[in-house]
Design a protein around this motif. Sequence first.
Motif: not given
Length: 416
Positions: A88-115
């Motif tokens: 978050a600190r580095a993103a703020e310096r770059a003028g970006l906003i962080v969107t956070l997602a938790s996979t809950e240890h699911s590879s399917a959720r991880e892949l879905a977030f990337v897509e």
Amino acid sequence: MSDAPVTLSQVAREAGVSLATASRAINGSATRSVREDLRERVLEAARRLAYSPDPSAQAMARGRTTALGLVVHDIADPYFSTIAAGVARAAERAGLIVTLASTEHSSARELAFVELARRQRSRAIILAGGRLEPEDGGAPAGGGAPAGGASSEPGADGGPGPGETGPADSPVGTDGPSADGDRPVPGALEAALNAFQEAGGGVALVGQPIGGLPVVEIANADGAAVLARALHGLGYRRFAVLAGPDGHRTAADRTAGFTGALAELGSPVAPDDVLTCPFTRDGGYSAMGDLIKRAGGTGGGAAGPSDTSASGGAGELPELVFAVNDVMAVGAMAAVRDAGLSVPDDVAVAGFDDIHTLRDVSPGLTTVRIPLAEVGELATELALGRAERTRTTVRGEVVLRDSTPPRPSADPSDQS
């Protein structure tokens, strides 16, 4: 005065430029630029009229939004929340906003977030968390032994991982689900990340590498080996390891580094004293409880008798228990207290990571300090293409605290 929002056409008229020029000056463009004097004229007109740009229009014009996606296994875990703070600190310096997602240890959720990040044209995406060993049974990066087995071979470095708090069979590997949703499809995550990168997005990993993608790695095996040598120097000879989930590469690397160093020092850890368990506080609590039951509640810690045998064996606790992450170590300490025993008098305990919540743990926990916030900042720089290299290794620092005092028999000149 009208309450209607100011339009881009009004800004263009105010600045005396075309609508297209005004759009390129304010929203940016993936293909064309605007002369600096015209850009300043448009921006000044926008300020005078209190014009608010449309984020969707900006994303379409630039080809990217100002969002940086961060995907973690468990945001409640202090390990990941500290990495997120650095991102978050580095993103703020770059003028970006962080969107956070938790996979809950699911590879399917991880892949879905990337897509999802690719469809939403995120500027970059960072994946934080350890990986599973290859499904073909191959060794983890660096040749570390799997968690749940003691090896005399020290593993090389893997990725950071813990406080990753999933059960032993949590699907946190690099691949997405198959058609039946039960087993991963090899290469699915790597393909999705490569597609995101090819479409103009930035990618970085915190953990083990995936293909040739940018990655911040933690020197897990090295850190655990240095810790083992320091504890051996304090006079400890009989050890047990709470090794985390079977097949988890971070756990495997830390276990292999620790047990390998001890084997080289002549204090090998018996296979029965390497216990697999979930990467959680409760996992550490349960595994330590098993050790206590097996020992019949007899301590062998800092105040216990000196014994140079490799294992405490039946009827006696080991002198020291190493948990491959701090949250497991905290659970282990709780199990010792609940059994009416004491840390470190009956058994000493050490962890790995130095999560910020350790400041409230008593006695202070010996651990390997990883600069997690710095790891998050480094990953952000990698994702934005601002780092000199695409692969960075972060090394830990052993921090000796009251949970592992010198044993009475220790030779001070032998302490690390």
